[in-house]
Write a protein that holds these residues in place. Structure first.
Motif, short mmCIF file in Angstrom:
data_model
loop_
_atom_site.label_atom_id
_atom_site.label_comp_id
_atom_site.label_asym_id
_atom_site.label_seq_id
_atom_site.Cartn_x
_atom_site.Cartn_y
_atom_site.Cartn_z
N VAL A 8 -6.53 -11.44 0.49
CA VAL A 8 -6.30 -10.85 -0.83
C VAL A 8 -7.40 -9.84 -1.15
O VAL A 8 -7.14 -8.75 -1.67
N ALA A 9 -8.63 -10.21 -0.80
CA ALA A 9 -9.74 -9.29 -1.03
C ALA A 9 -9.58 -8.02 -0.20
O ALA A 9 -9.91 -6.91 -0.64
N LEU A 10 -9.04 -8.19 1.02
CA LEU A 10 -8.84 -7.04 1.90
C LEU A 10 -7.73 -6.13 1.38
O LEU A 10 -7.86 -4.89 1.42
N VAL A 11 -6.65 -6.72 0.88
CA VAL A 11 -5.54 -5.93 0.33
C VAL A 11 -5.99 -5.23 -0.95
O VAL A 11 -5.62 -4.08 -1.21
N GLY A 12 -6.79 -5.92 -1.74
CA GLY A 12 -7.33 -5.30 -2.95
C GLY A 12 -6.56 -5.69 -4.20
O GLY A 12 -5.34 -5.64 -4.23
N THR A 13 -7.31 -6.09 -5.21
CA THR A 13 -6.70 -6.46 -6.49
C THR A 13 -7.13 -5.55 -7.63
O THR A 13 -6.72 -5.75 -8.76
N ASP A 14 -7.96 -4.57 -7.31
CA ASP A 14 -8.49 -3.71 -8.37
C ASP A 14 -7.71 -2.41 -8.53
O ASP A 14 -8.07 -1.55 -9.32
#
Length: 406
Positions: free
Chosen positions: A186-192
């Motif tokens: 999830v961090a790699l895909v990005g949530t920002d």
């Protein structure tokens, strides 16, 4: 005197002889020669009408009075008069469909997205569950990520972080490994990222969204499905069929629009795409629409002239106001080749979002990470099937959850 009498007598005799010859010849003509018994009977042509002395007297027949002449009986029933052919009815307007709500659509389509988990999510979990995570195992993990088109740099980052966390974690139960992998992906895909498609222009004119991409990525179909997404979210839409080079592209887009009550602005085949895009925005302003979607022709990123024309469409549209969204449609199965396409398009029209099609059933789910890292713009929509409502807003958590599985 005697000589005169003699001449008169001779003349009378000559006249009589000539008359006899004429009568004799006429009688011969009246009776056709009889055919010999051995030959078949031949019907003779009708005899010539006889006049004068040779005419046959007509037998008198009793004549009827006008009272005795019967009139033809009227037919019992008059023939029915054919009714004039009815004018063909105008084709019925297509029934307006109600698109499926977009909220949580990706979760509902999880089964289709999960088809690619065997090579990415489950593959990683299987490798991380080994008792001894030696260098060979970590190389396999890295290879799995590269095959899934995550990209070299993101893969190296993910492997390093997994190594550190597994080392600190110590014991690794299946539930712990799954939670760990989900957090890192999830961090790699990005949530920002802001992944919402812009449907408010901030001015009185409609928001304008231009859809671009190369041939074969499903761009026109994606534009039609995007219209359904916007209508499902309560937006009114006008479609601009600026793809004038592909046969029936305008018809295809118009069919998509009619299904949700969106009007399509189109022009002649082979017409000027920029002109049609301009008219579409103009009509959207006149109708007070919320969004104008412009479908452009599929262009090969290697064709400089066509790419320049795409830039012209953008400039013409901006005469009405700012272009709020430029969505690049990419085929998830093309892998790294899609990144090359994305770079060239980004140089021409300033891509603001990505639509990944054909993501269902592919082992290339990592392209989401790679293309975002390459362009610095978010994946906003993903296509997970052929159904009308199989275009879903991209949600990182739901995406990763489907990849990893239960």
């Amino acid at each position: 005197m005697e000589i005169l009498i003699l001449a008169v007598v001779i003349a009378l005799v000559a006249v009589g002889a000539i008359s006899g010859l004429v009568v004799s010849s006429r009688k011969k003509k009246q009776l056709p020669p009889t055919a010999p018994p051995s030959t078949p009977t031949i019907t003779a042509p009708p005899a010539e009408p006889q006049v004068g002395e040779d005419a046959v007297e007509t037998a008198e027949e009793p004549r009827r009075t006008i009272e005795e002449v019967g009139l033809p009986e009227a037919e019992a029933e008059a023939a029915p008069v054919e009714a004039p052919a009815a004018e063909p009815e105008a084709p019925a307007a297509p029934e307006i469909e109600v698109p499926e709500p977009t909220a949580g659509r990706l979760v509902r389509l999880r089964a289709r997205l999960a088809r690619s988990q065997n090579s990415l999510g489950k593959g990683l979990l299987t490798l991380l569950s080994r008792e001894h995570l030696d260098e060979d195992t970590w190389e396999e993990i890295e290879e799995t990520l590269l095959i899934a088109d995550v990209g070299v740099a993101p893969t190296q980052e993910l492997v390093e972080r997994l190594r550190e966390r597994v080392k600190v974690l110590g014991t690794r139960t299946p539930a712990e490994l799954r939670g760990l992998l989900k957090e890192e992906l999830v961090a790699l895909v990005g949530t920002d990222f802001d992944r919402a498609v812009k449907t408010e222009s901030g001015v009185e004119t409609p928001a304008v969204v231009m859809v671009v991409g190369v041939n074969g990525t499903g761009k026109t179909t994606t534009t039609g499905k995007l219209a359904r997404v916007l209508v499902a979210d309560g937006r009114s839409v006008v479609l601009g069929a600026a793809d004038t080079f592909r046969a029936a592209a305008a018809d295809q887009l118009q069919t998509w629009g009619e299904r949700v009550g969106a009007r399509t602005v189109r022009g002649p085949e082979g017409g000027d795409p920029a002109s049609i895009a301009y008219d579409a925005v103009k009509e959207g302003i006149a109708e007070g629409a919320d969004v104008v979607l412009i479908d452009t022709a599929g262009r090969l990123h290697t064709k400089t002239g066509l790419m320049d024309e795409l830039g012209k469409v953008k400039r013409v549209v901006e005469k009405h106001g700012p272009l709020d969204e430029v969505l690049l449609v990419l085929d998830a199965t093309t892998g790294q080749n899609g990144l090359t396409q994305a770079r060239v398009f980004a140089e021409v029209v300033d891509i603001t979002g990505i639509v990944l099609t054909k993501l269902d059933g592919t082992a290339k789910g990592g392209i989401v990470v790679a293309v975002q890292r390459e362009l610095g713009v978010p994946v906003k929509l993903v296509g997970l099937g052929e159904g009308a409502d199989d275009l879903a807003p991209f949600e990182p958590e739901a995406f990763v959850d489907a990849l990893i599985g239960d």
